[in-house]
Design a protein around this motif. Structure first.
Motif, mmCIF file in Angstrom:
data_model
loop_
_atom_site.group_PDB
_atom_site.id
_atom_site.type_symbol
_atom_site.label_atom_id
_atom_site.label_comp_id
_atom_site.label_asym_id
_atom_site.label_seq_id
_atom_site.Cartn_x
_atom_site.Cartn_y
_atom_site.Cartn_z
ATOM 1 N N LYS A 252 38.800 50.437 47.466
ATOM 2 C CA LYS A 252 39.539 50.256 45.989
ATOM 3 C C LYS A 252 38.492 49.539 44.801
ATOM 4 N N HIS A 253 37.751 48.507 45.538
ATOM 5 C CA HIS A 253 37.057 47.782 44.424
ATOM 6 C C HIS A 253 35.826 48.217 44.125
ATOM 7 N N THR A 254 35.502 49.385 44.473
ATOM 8 C CA THR A 254 34.351 49.963 44.083
ATOM 9 C C THR A 254 34.412 51.219 43.014
ATOM 10 N N GLY A 255 35.635 51.401 42.448
ATOM 11 C CA GLY A 255 35.920 52.475 41.453
ATOM 12 C C GLY A 255 35.157 52.193 40.278
ATOM 13 N N ARG A 256 35.023 53.273 39.393
ATOM 14 C CA ARG A 256 34.453 53.172 38.011
ATOM 15 C C ARG A 256 35.288 52.271 37.241
ATOM 16 N N ARG A 257 34.629 51.636 36.354
ATOM 17 C CA ARG A 257 35.524 50.783 35.357
ATOM 18 C C ARG A 257 35.921 51.821 34.117
ATOM 19 N N ARG A 258 36.961 51.240 33.392
ATOM 20 C CA ARG A 258 37.504 52.202 32.305
ATOM 21 C C ARG A 258 36.938 51.378 31.020
ATOM 22 N N LEU A 259 36.381 52.315 30.098
ATOM 23 C CA LEU A 259 36.248 51.477 28.790
ATOM 24 C C LEU A 259 37.135 52.120 27.719
ATOM 25 N N PRO B 6 45.452 52.376 13.767
ATOM 26 C CA PRO B 6 45.246 51.383 12.788
ATOM 27 C C PRO B 6 45.749 50.155 12.996
ATOM 28 N N GLY B 7 46.661 49.841 13.932
ATOM 29 C CA GLY B 7 47.095 48.531 14.431
ATOM 30 C C GLY B 7 46.428 47.845 15.596
ATOM 31 N N THR B 8 46.810 46.597 15.846
ATOM 32 C CA THR B 8 46.123 45.742 16.947
ATOM 33 C C THR B 8 46.891 46.133 18.191
ATOM 34 N N ARG B 9 46.244 46.282 19.361
ATOM 35 C CA ARG B 9 46.879 46.335 20.472
ATOM 36 C C ARG B 9 46.512 45.387 21.649
ATOM 37 N N TYR B 10 46.852 45.345 22.873
ATOM 38 C CA TYR B 10 46.697 44.536 23.915
ATOM 39 C C TYR B 10 46.297 45.465 25.004
ATOM 40 N N ILE B 11 45.538 44.636 25.922
ATOM 41 C CA ILE B 11 45.313 45.090 27.354
ATOM 42 C C ILE B 11 46.242 43.996 28.290
ATOM 43 N N LEU B 12 47.107 44.567 28.965
ATOM 44 C CA LEU B 12 47.826 43.686 29.961
ATOM 45 C C LEU B 12 47.064 43.817 31.535
ATOM 46 N N LEU B 13 46.848 42.564 31.899
ATOM 47 C CA LEU B 13 46.104 42.360 33.148
ATOM 48 C C LEU B 13 46.861 41.771 34.356
ATOM 49 N N GLY B 14 47.085 42.185 35.340
ATOM 50 C CA GLY B 14 47.814 41.124 36.330
ATOM 51 C C GLY B 14 46.421 40.343 36.938
ATOM 52 N N GLU C 296 37.707 46.861 18.321
ATOM 53 C CA GLU C 296 37.514 46.149 19.636
ATOM 54 C C GLU C 296 37.932 46.894 20.982
ATOM 55 N N GLY C 297 37.504 46.511 21.803
ATOM 56 C CA GLY C 297 37.649 47.151 23.174
ATOM 57 C C GLY C 297 37.548 46.241 24.425
ATOM 58 N N TYR C 298 37.764 46.996 25.477
ATOM 59 C CA TYR C 298 37.509 46.477 26.777
ATOM 60 C C TYR C 298 36.843 47.265 27.742
ATOM 61 N N ILE C 299 36.044 46.873 29.022
ATOM 62 C CA ILE C 299 35.877 47.468 29.991
ATOM 63 C C ILE C 299 36.623 46.807 31.334
ATOM 64 N N ALA C 300 37.374 47.543 32.006
ATOM 65 C CA ALA C 300 37.923 46.958 32.798
ATOM 66 C C ALA C 300 38.188 47.605 34.260
ATOM 67 N N PRO C 301 38.477 47.111 35.381
ATOM 68 C CA PRO C 301 38.479 47.864 36.688
ATOM 69 C C PRO C 301 39.776 48.290 36.972
ATOM 70 N N THR C 302 40.279 49.181 36.196
ATOM 71 C CA THR C 302 41.767 49.631 36.195
ATOM 72 C C THR C 302 42.170 50.384 37.559
ATOM 73 N N GLU C 303 41.272 50.804 38.323
ATOM 74 C CA GLU C 303 41.618 51.175 39.708
ATOM 75 C C GLU C 303 41.875 50.057 40.795
ATOM 76 N N PHE C 304 41.353 48.822 40.362
ATOM 77 C CA PHE C 304 41.483 47.509 41.202
ATOM 78 C C PHE C 304 42.700 46.781 40.641
#
Length: 229
Positions: A123-130, A136-144, A190-198
């Motif tokens: 599971k830790h080897t999955g592709r990351r998501r960009l 027009p609004g600000t948003r957040y990425i929530l991460l456990g 702005e954006g993120y790159i995150a391991p959303t499979e993990f």
């Protein structure tokens, strides 16, 4: 701490990041029953937490979160081998989480993706998501802050043979095991790159306008698109 966020400026990361506890929903028509959601209040990050978020030299790129700007993303990043666009999604204003169950529209809360159909051991080897916030609004990425492999090892006797699922995360939180949620602010462009499979994750527009986000899956070296923190 499973969650790792690349940063060279602790102050810049702290300025856009907060942390809260989590809980599971009951009887809230907006959410699936048992969905994992942040439970306020949102708090500033302690210095020791920021230190523990920094990736080590041996941390694999596949499990690192990055905060990036759209101006640093070029066609070579979006057309590299193994990369494909997932599409765009409009998130309504003032939504504590943003991902719906497409059967009935209820929000699913923090969850793990399964685009790459990976077993527990991989599971830790999955592709990351960009993701790029198109506004027009600000948003957040929530991460456990606990990854799904650790979650499954805690709640499943058959974890070695399982395919991790969001239901495992819900069981983990419902049984009182520790999990905190970070939210990182992403202004338009702005954006993120995150391991959303993990990592457990979702978007949020809490206290914000609606916004549209664009998403890709791929494998990118850490730092390839620069960093905003």
């Amino acid at each position: 701490m499973s969650l790792k966020v690349a940063h060279s400026s602790p102050a810049a990361l702290a300025a856009r990041t907060q942390v809260a506890s989590v809980g599971t929903t009951r009887g809230d028509a907006r959410f699936e029953e048992g969905a994992v959601i942040p439970i306020g209040p949102w708090r500033s990050l302690d210095h020791d937490v920021i230190d523990r978020l920094r990736p080590g030299r041996s941390t694999a790129d596949d499990i690192v979160v990055e905060v990036v700007g759209a101006e640093s993303i070029g066609p070579d990043h979006l057309n590299s081998p193994g990369t494909h666009m997932l599409g765009k999604a409009l998130s309504v204003a003032k939504s504590p989480t943003t991902t719906p169950n497409y059967q009935d529209g209820r929000l699913i809360g923090l969850h793990v993706d399964n685009w790459d159909k990976l077993s527990h051991a991989r599971k830790h080897t999955g592709r990351r998501r960009l993701c790029i916030n198109l506004g027009p609004g600000t948003r957040y990425i929530l991460l456990g802050d606990v990854d799904i492999q650790n979650v499954c090892r805690t709640v499943r006797e058959d974890h070695a043979a399982c395919y991790p699922h969001t239901d495992d995360l819900r069981s983990y939180v419902a049984r009182g095991f520790p999990l905190h949620c970070l939210r990182i602010r992403l202004d338009p462009g702005e954006g993120y790159i995150a391991p959303t499979e993990f990592l457990p994750h979702d978007g949020s527009t809490e206290d914000q306008q609606e916004s549209t986000a664009a998403f890709w899956l791929g494998r990118w070296a850490c730092g390839a698109m620069g960093s905003l923190v």
